[in-house]
Design a protein around this motif. Structure first.
Motif, PDB file in Angstrom:
ATOM      1  N   GLN A  44     -52.062 -38.792  -4.375  1.00 35.51           N
ATOM      2  CA  GLN A  44     -51.903 -37.538  -3.637  1.00 35.51           C
ATOM      3  C   GLN A  44     -53.183 -36.717  -3.681  1.00 35.51           C
ATOM      4  O   GLN A  44     -53.489 -35.984  -2.740  1.00 35.51           O
ATOM      5  N   GLY A  45     -53.966 -36.852  -4.754  1.00 33.87           N
ATOM      6  CA  GLY A  45     -55.171 -36.055  -4.897  1.00 33.87           C
ATOM      7  C   GLY A  45     -54.833 -34.610  -5.201  1.00 33.87           C
ATOM      8  O   GLY A  45     -53.671 -34.233  -5.364  1.00 33.87           O
ATOM      9  N   CYS A  46     -55.864 -33.776  -5.310  1.00 32.83           N
ATOM     10  CA  CYS A  46     -55.639 -32.343  -5.516  1.00 32.83           C
ATOM     11  C   CYS A  46     -55.806 -31.663  -4.166  1.00 32.83           C
ATOM     12  O   CYS A  46     -56.883 -31.661  -3.577  1.00 32.83           O
ATOM     13  N   GLY A  47     -54.711 -31.124  -3.639  1.00 29.10           N
ATOM     14  CA  GLY A  47     -54.715 -30.627  -2.271  1.00 29.10           C
ATOM     15  C   GLY A  47     -54.382 -29.163  -2.148  1.00 29.10           C
ATOM     16  O   GLY A  47     -53.675 -28.587  -2.974  1.00 29.10           O
ATOM     17  N   THR A  48     -54.875 -28.557  -1.065  1.00 25.77           N
ATOM     18  CA  THR A  48     -54.587 -27.171  -0.718  1.00 25.77           C
ATOM     19  C   THR A  48     -54.181 -27.102   0.744  1.00 25.77           C
ATOM     20  O   THR A  48     -54.895 -27.601   1.616  1.00 25.77           O
ATOM     21  N   TRP A  49     -53.033 -26.464   1.013  1.00 29.97           N
ATOM     22  CA  TRP A  49     -52.620 -26.219   2.388  1.00 29.97           C
ATOM     23  C   TRP A  49     -53.379 -25.029   2.944  1.00 29.97           C
ATOM     24  O   TRP A  49     -53.430 -23.965   2.326  1.00 29.97           O
ATOM     25  N   VAL A  50     -53.961 -25.173   4.124  1.00 29.62           N
ATOM     26  CA  VAL A  50     -54.539 -24.027   4.830  1.00 29.62           C
ATOM     27  C   VAL A  50     -53.372 -23.224   5.418  1.00 29.62           C
ATOM     28  O   VAL A  50     -52.478 -23.791   6.036  1.00 29.62           O
ATOM     29  N   ARG A  51     -53.349 -21.923   5.218  1.00 28.97           N
ATOM     30  CA  ARG A  51     -52.182 -21.121   5.598  1.00 28.97           C
ATOM     31  C   ARG A  51     -52.018 -20.965   7.106  1.00 28.97           C
ATOM     32  O   ARG A  51     -50.916 -20.829   7.616  1.00 28.97           O
ATOM     33  N   SER A  52     -53.095 -20.984   7.843  1.00 25.21           N
ATOM     34  CA  SER A  52     -53.053 -20.723   9.273  1.00 25.21           C
ATOM     35  C   SER A  52     -52.317 -21.829  10.031  1.00 25.21           C
ATOM     36  O   SER A  52     -52.598 -23.024   9.844  1.00 25.21           O
ATOM     37  N   LEU A  53     -51.368 -21.453  10.904  1.00 24.10           N
ATOM     38  CA  LEU A  53     -50.626 -22.428  11.697  1.00 24.10           C
ATOM     39  C   LEU A  53     -51.439 -22.989  12.853  1.00 24.10           C
ATOM     40  O   LEU A  53     -50.987 -23.907  13.540  1.00 24.10           O
ATOM     41  N   ASP A  54     -52.638 -22.441  13.099  1.00 27.82           N
ATOM     42  CA  ASP A  54     -53.511 -23.031  14.110  1.00 27.82           C
ATOM     43  C   ASP A  54     -54.654 -23.804  13.459  1.00 27.82           C
ATOM     44  O   ASP A  54     -55.680 -24.048  14.070  1.00 27.82           O
ATOM     45  N   SER A  55     -54.428 -24.232  12.216  1.00 29.91           N
ATOM     46  CA  SER A  55     -55.443 -25.017  11.500  1.00 29.91           C
ATOM     47  C   SER A  55     -55.309 -26.508  11.741  1.00 29.91           C
ATOM     48  O   SER A  55     -56.170 -27.291  11.339  1.00 29.91           O
ATOM     49  N   TYR A  56     -54.217 -26.934  12.408  1.00 27.46           N
ATOM     50  CA  TYR A  56     -53.959 -28.364  12.587  1.00 27.46           C
ATOM     51  C   TYR A  56     -53.075 -28.593  13.816  1.00 27.46           C
ATOM     52  O   TYR A  56     -52.244 -27.753  14.167  1.00 27.46           O
ATOM     53  N   GLY A  57     -53.264 -29.731  14.445  1.00 29.78           N
ATOM     54  CA  GLY A  57     -52.335 -30.245  15.429  1.00 29.78           C
ATOM     55  C   GLY A  57     -52.122 -29.394  16.662  1.00 29.78           C
ATOM     56  O   GLY A  57     -53.067 -28.912  17.295  1.00 29.78           O
ATOM     57  N   GLU A  58     -50.842 -29.210  17.036  1.00 35.14           N
ATOM     58  CA  GLU A  58     -50.501 -28.531  18.277  1.00 35.14           C
ATOM     59  C   GLU A  58     -51.039 -27.107  18.318  1.00 35.14           C
ATOM     60  O   GLU A  58     -51.583 -26.660  19.334  1.00 35.14           O
ATOM     61  N   GLY A  59     -50.894 -26.367  17.219  1.00 34.40           N
ATOM     62  CA  GLY A  59     -51.408 -25.003  17.176  1.00 34.40           C
ATOM     63  C   GLY A  59     -52.915 -24.952  17.296  1.00 34.40           C
ATOM     64  O   GLY A  59     -53.470 -24.095  17.993  1.00 34.40           O
ATOM     65  N   PHE A  60     -53.584 -25.872  16.644  1.00 37.01           N
ATOM     66  CA  PHE A  60     -55.045 -25.973  16.711  1.00 37.01           C
ATOM     67  C   PHE A  60     -55.487 -26.240  18.146  1.00 37.01           C
ATOM     68  O   PHE A  60     -56.367 -25.554  18.686  1.00 37.01           O
ATOM     69  N   ASN A  61     -54.870 -27.226  18.786  1.00 40.68           N
ATOM     70  CA  ASN A  61     -55.287 -27.638  20.127  1.00 40.68           C
ATOM     71  C   ASN A  61     -54.987 -26.580  21.188  1.00 40.68           C
ATOM     72  O   ASN A  61     -55.774 -26.390  22.119  1.00 40.68           O
ATOM     73  N   SER A  62     -53.848 -25.893  21.062  1.00 43.08           N
ATOM     74  CA  SER A  62     -53.492 -24.880  22.048  1.00 43.08           C
ATOM     75  C   SER A  62     -54.444 -23.692  22.015  1.00 43.08           C
ATOM     76  O   SER A  62     -54.553 -22.946  22.990  1.00 43.08           O
ATOM     77  N   ASN A  63     -55.144 -23.533  20.892  1.00 48.48           N
ATOM     78  CA  ASN A  63     -56.122 -22.447  20.752  1.00 48.48           C
ATOM     79  C   ASN A  63     -57.546 -22.921  21.022  1.00 48.48           C
ATOM     80  O   ASN A  63     -58.507 -22.207  20.731  1.00 48.48           O
ATOM     81  N   ARG A  64     -57.687 -24.125  21.556  1.00 43.50           N
ATOM     82  CA  ARG A  64     -58.995 -24.745  21.783  1.00 43.50           C
ATOM     83  C   ARG A  64     -59.763 -24.922  20.473  1.00 43.50           C
ATOM     84  O   ARG A  64     -60.973 -24.805  20.414  1.00 43.50           O
ATOM     85  N   GLY A  65     -59.029 -25.213  19.417  1.00 45.64           N
ATOM     86  CA  GLY A  65     -59.653 -25.594  18.164  1.00 45.64           C
ATOM     87  C   GLY A  65     -60.283 -24.468  17.393  1.00 45.64           C
ATOM     88  O   GLY A  65     -59.767 -23.355  17.334  1.00 45.64           O
TER      89      GLY A  65
END
Length: 333
Positions: free
Chosen positions: A190-211
């Motif tokens: 799993q490694g040592c991981g941190t979730w980025v809080r922003s919902l536009d940091s990945y995937g559909e939210g990211f793409n709809s905002n033009r990254g």
């Protein structure tokens, strides 16, 4: 013991403060590479070997990718696509896709990605990351800057290392700590991981905002930091948004993810010069694991069957990159 005059104490504190300021002065990083459009064909290698994460994927050579128009540049943009037209034949490695790694490797550095669109969707597992050139993995470490699977809404930033690298749960970051042991032999890598809080940091939210912009800075002095700014964010630093000659990450504010090195994770013992990698695989050890695939709600069929039989559902799983810049330290100011 010599007695200190009370009147001299303010001057002593001032002297100590100045000493601390000098010792922790900001590092200035100078541009080493600016990779835009067709530069990717010159600065990256296409890796067509079998997927080490056991994905249902057929990584192409550069020539194959260009002939099939699954990797191309137009002006100042660079694109990489998976095949989204053909059913995958039984017995083949999987769906055509790209995995590329930089020809140069960097140790202490700043990497800035201006990304317009990222792969997204059921069965997808895209990643933008760095890994030791020398290896063998996990010797020299791995830094996952942008990564996720299936329909997740937030980016996961993580490290994967040899034993002996752990992170404090509470640290100076805006993200949410998911795990603290970076050892690949713990918790099924799993490694040592941190979730980025922003919902536009990945995937559909990211793409709809033009990254937006992802930046990673690594230093023997403080460890590894990763920032994210959505497209149009007024807080995005000018030296991140523009292709300037130098950057100063000490002025960028609190990072989304911070991995301090030191007594619990010695930098030189766990990290060396890294290559930069972009890839898109399907299913495999994470996206296709029984728990993650079932929880995704994507399909009652298996992940591999989904990939094989639904080419049209991968039309949105592409990389659209505006630029990739690398900076290396030169001076203190």
């Amino acid at each position: 013991m010599r007695t200190i005059n009370r009147l001299s104490l303010p001057f002593l504190f001032l002297a100590l403060s100045l000493t601390h300021t000098v010792s922790s002065a900001a590092t200035v990083y100078q541009r080493k590479q600016s990779i835009v459009g067709s530069d990717f064909f010159e600065q990256f290698n296409w890796e067509s070997k079998n997927d080490p994460t056991h994905g249902r994927v057929n990584y192409l050579t550069l020539k194959q990718a260009q002939v099939k128009k699954l990797a191309y540049a137009t002006g100042d943009k660079f694109f990489m696509f998976p095949d989204s037209e053909n059913v995958v034949e039984p017995g083949s490695r999987g769906r055509d896709s790209n995995r590329i790694s930089s020809k140069q490797a960097f140790d202490e550095s700043v990497v800035i990605l201006d990304l317009e669109h990222m792969p997204y969707g059921c069965a997808t597992w895209p990643a933008f990351w760095t890994v030791s050139r020398k290896g063998p993995w996990p010797t020299g470490g791995e830094i996952d800057i942008l990564e996720g699977v299936n329909g997740v809404e937030r980016n996961m930033v993580s490290l994967h290392t040899l034993p002996g690298c752990t992170m404090p749960k509470g640290r100076l970051q805006t993200g949410e700590t998911r795990s603290s042991n970076c050892d690949v032999k713990v918790n099924s890598n799993q490694g040592c991981g941190t979730w980025v809080r922003s919902l536009d940091s990945y995937g559909e939210g990211f793409n709809s905002n033009r990254g937006g912009y992802y930046a990673m800075a690594r230093s023997k002095e403080y460890g590894i930091k990763v920032w994210f700014w959505p497209r149009g964010d007024p807080l995005a630093p000018p030296d991140v948004r523009s292709d300037g000659g130098t950057v100063n990450p000490d002025k960028w504010g609190k990072p989304a993810a911070y991995f301090p090195t030191g007594a619990k994770c010695d930098y030189e013992a766990h990290f060396d010069a890294h290559r930069i990698v972009f890839d898109l695989t399907f299913c495999g050890d994470w996206a296709g694991s029984n728990s993650d695939w079932k929880e995704s709600g994507c399909s009652p069929m298996s992940c591999n069957e989904f990939v094989d039989q639904n080419p049209e559902l991968f039309a949105d799983a592409y990389w659209e990159i505006n630029s990739l810049r690398v900076y290396t330290p030169v001076t203190k100011n």
